[in-house]
Design a protein around this motif. Structure first.
Motif, PDB file in Angstrom:
ATOM      1  N   GLU A   1       0.794  -1.130  -0.078  1.00 50.11           N
ATOM      2  CA  GLU A   1      -0.038   0.034   0.018  1.00 50.11           C
ATOM      3  C   GLU A   1       0.794   1.243   0.050  1.00 50.11           C
ATOM      4  O   GLU A   1       0.595   2.162  -0.672  1.00 50.11           O
ATOM      5  CB  GLU A   1      -0.950   0.019   1.222  1.00 50.11           C
ATOM      6  N   LYS A   2       1.712   1.156   0.657  1.00 49.96           N
ATOM      7  CA  LYS A   2       2.900   2.510   0.847  1.00 49.96           C
ATOM      8  C   LYS A   2       3.623   2.650  -0.601  1.00 49.96           C
ATOM      9  O   LYS A   2       3.723   3.752  -1.242  1.00 49.96           O
ATOM     10  CB  LYS A   2       3.836   2.142   1.818  1.00 49.96           C
ATOM     11  N   ALA A   3       3.889   1.598  -0.957  1.00 47.96           N
ATOM     12  CA  ALA A   3       4.713   1.570  -2.413  1.00 47.96           C
ATOM     13  C   ALA A   3       3.407   2.251  -3.397  1.00 47.96           C
ATOM     14  O   ALA A   3       4.020   2.915  -4.264  1.00 47.96           O
ATOM     15  CB  ALA A   3       5.027   0.135  -2.858  1.00 47.96           C
TER      16      ALA A   3
ATOM     17  N   ASP B   1      14.016  -0.609  -9.843  1.00 47.42           N
ATOM     18  CA  ASP B   1      13.908  -1.366  -8.484  1.00 47.42           C
ATOM     19  C   ASP B   1      12.469  -2.212  -8.438  1.00 47.42           C
ATOM     20  O   ASP B   1      12.396  -3.339  -7.967  1.00 47.42           O
ATOM     21  CB  ASP B   1      14.120  -0.543  -7.309  1.00 47.42           C
ATOM     22  N   VAL B   2      11.479  -1.575  -8.864  1.00 48.86           N
ATOM     23  CA  VAL B   2      10.229  -2.036  -9.144  1.00 48.86           C
ATOM     24  C   VAL B   2      10.086  -3.274 -10.135  1.00 48.86           C
ATOM     25  O   VAL B   2       9.593  -4.113  -9.853  1.00 48.86           O
ATOM     26  CB  VAL B   2       9.186  -0.929  -9.699  1.00 48.86           C
ATOM     27  N   LEU B   3      10.642  -3.114 -11.088  1.00 48.17           N
ATOM     28  CA  LEU B   3      10.893  -4.125 -12.255  1.00 48.17           C
ATOM     29  C   LEU B   3      11.545  -5.418 -11.650  1.00 48.17           C
ATOM     30  O   LEU B   3      11.070  -6.476 -12.049  1.00 48.17           O
ATOM     31  CB  LEU B   3      11.360  -3.748 -13.351  1.00 48.17           C
ATOM     32  N   ASP B   4      12.678  -5.074 -10.886  1.00 48.89           N
ATOM     33  CA  ASP B   4      13.238  -6.065 -10.268  1.00 48.89           C
ATOM     34  C   ASP B   4      12.814  -6.984  -8.942  1.00 48.89           C
ATOM     35  O   ASP B   4      13.334  -7.741  -8.615  1.00 48.89           O
ATOM     36  CB  ASP B   4      14.733  -5.707  -9.814  1.00 48.89           C
ATOM     37  N   SER B   5      11.651  -6.227  -8.463  1.00 43.86           N
ATOM     38  CA  SER B   5      11.214  -6.877  -7.186  1.00 43.86           C
ATOM     39  C   SER B   5      10.382  -8.071  -7.252  1.00 43.86           C
ATOM     40  O   SER B   5       9.760  -8.391  -8.346  1.00 43.86           O
ATOM     41  CB  SER B   5      10.056  -5.650  -6.911  1.00 43.86           C
ATOM     42  N   GLU B   6      10.833  -9.078  -6.736  1.00 45.84           N
ATOM     43  CA  GLU B   6      10.230 -10.444  -6.702  1.00 45.84           C
ATOM     44  C   GLU B   6       8.949 -10.428  -5.851  1.00 45.84           C
ATOM     45  O   GLU B   6       8.405 -11.514  -6.009  1.00 45.84           O
ATOM     46  CB  GLU B   6      11.178 -11.591  -6.557  1.00 45.84           C
ATOM     47  N   ASP B   7       8.764  -9.740  -5.050  1.00 45.92           N
ATOM     48  CA  ASP B   7       7.806  -9.606  -4.321  1.00 45.92           C
ATOM     49  C   ASP B   7       6.445  -9.277  -5.020  1.00 45.92           C
ATOM     50  O   ASP B   7       5.365  -9.194  -4.456  1.00 45.92           O
ATOM     51  CB  ASP B   7       7.816  -8.767  -3.194  1.00 45.92           C
ATOM     52  N   LEU B   8       6.668  -8.469  -6.124  1.00 43.63           N
ATOM     53  CA  LEU B   8       5.450  -7.799  -6.845  1.00 43.63           C
ATOM     54  C   LEU B   8       4.953  -8.767  -7.960  1.00 43.63           C
ATOM     55  O   LEU B   8       5.754  -9.141  -8.710  1.00 43.63           O
ATOM     56  CB  LEU B   8       5.849  -6.482  -7.021  1.00 43.63           C
ATOM     57  N   SER B   9       3.700  -9.030  -8.327  1.00 42.84           N
ATOM     58  CA  SER B   9       3.181  -9.215  -9.442  1.00 42.84           C
ATOM     59  C   SER B   9       3.379  -8.443 -10.624  1.00 42.84           C
ATOM     60  O   SER B   9       3.618  -7.240 -10.308  1.00 42.84           O
ATOM     61  CB  SER B   9       1.570  -9.777  -9.339  1.00 42.84           C
TER      62      SER B   9
ATOM     63  N   ILE C   1       2.898  -2.539 -12.593  1.00 47.97           N
ATOM     64  CA  ILE C   1       2.371  -1.689 -13.494  1.00 47.97           C
ATOM     65  C   ILE C   1       1.363  -0.682 -12.571  1.00 47.97           C
ATOM     66  O   ILE C   1       1.474   0.601 -12.843  1.00 47.97           O
ATOM     67  CB  ILE C   1       1.244  -2.422 -14.429  1.00 47.97           C
ATOM     68  N   GLU C   2       0.865  -1.246 -11.446  1.00 44.43           N
ATOM     69  CA  GLU C   2       0.255  -0.241 -10.583  1.00 44.43           C
ATOM     70  C   GLU C   2       1.106   0.902  -9.965  1.00 44.43           C
ATOM     71  O   GLU C   2       0.941   2.057  -9.899  1.00 44.43           O
ATOM     72  CB  GLU C   2      -0.694  -0.880  -9.390  1.00 44.43           C
ATOM     73  N   VAL C   3       2.195   0.190  -9.508  1.00 43.17           N
ATOM     74  CA  VAL C   3       3.256   1.111  -8.905  1.00 43.17           C
ATOM     75  C   VAL C   3       3.545   2.293  -9.805  1.00 43.17           C
ATOM     76  O   VAL C   3       3.686   3.361  -9.714  1.00 43.17           O
ATOM     77  CB  VAL C   3       4.379   0.450  -8.157  1.00 43.17           C
ATOM     78  N   LEU C   4       4.179   1.671 -10.989  1.00 44.53           N
ATOM     79  CA  LEU C   4       4.730   2.604 -12.008  1.00 44.53           C
ATOM     80  C   LEU C   4       3.373   3.616 -12.395  1.00 44.53           C
ATOM     81  O   LEU C   4       4.083   4.547 -12.754  1.00 44.53           O
ATOM     82  CB  LEU C   4       5.396   1.629 -13.231  1.00 44.53           C
ATOM     83  N   ARG C   5       2.397   3.215 -12.601  1.00 41.05           N
ATOM     84  CA  ARG C   5       1.396   4.408 -12.976  1.00 41.05           C
ATOM     85  C   ARG C   5       1.130   5.162 -12.179  1.00 41.05           C
ATOM     86  O   ARG C   5       1.105   6.375 -12.542  1.00 41.05           O
ATOM     87  CB  ARG C   5       0.101   3.606 -13.348  1.00 41.05           C
ATOM     88  N   ARG C   6       1.207   4.951 -10.852  1.00 37.89           N
ATOM     89  CA  ARG C   6       1.262   6.014  -9.657  1.00 37.89           C
ATOM     90  C   ARG C   6       2.547   6.739  -9.821  1.00 37.89           C
ATOM     91  O   ARG C   6       2.270   8.050  -9.735  1.00 37.89           O
ATOM     92  CB  ARG C   6       1.167   5.298  -8.331  1.00 37.89           C
TER      93      ARG C   6
END
Length: 91
Positions: A5-7, A20-28, A33-38
């Protein structure tokens, strides 16, 4: 990811760069896409503030182009000919 939620609410506070978002193994893929759109929305809002002479300096390390390239790498094409009439993506 423990603090998704913070991300999503403030990607720049959670990640140093879009890679770093792309490399995250914790995110689907959808979460990335949601994080990058924000992040894209936030940068567009900063551009508007800067153009209106408000005191919101653009971050130098992360540009809109970098965020759009990261989204593109996830299969989200950027169609510059069909960009919305406002920087925030609305009409």
């Amino acid at each position: 990811m423990k603090d998704l939620e913070k991300a999503i609410l403030n990607p720049a506070a959670t990640f140093t760069k879009p890679q770093d978002v792309l490399d995250s193994e914790d995110l689907s893929r959808e979460q990335k896409i949601e994080v990058l759109r924000r992040w894209e929305y936030d940068l567009r809002a900063l551009q508007v503030a800067e153009e209106e002479s408000m005191t919101a300096p653009m971050p130098e390390s992360v540009t809109l182009d970098i965020v759009l390239k990261a989204l593109n790498s996830l299969g989200m094409p950027s169609d510059m000919e069909r960009t919305a009439p406002t920087k925030q993506g609305g009409s």
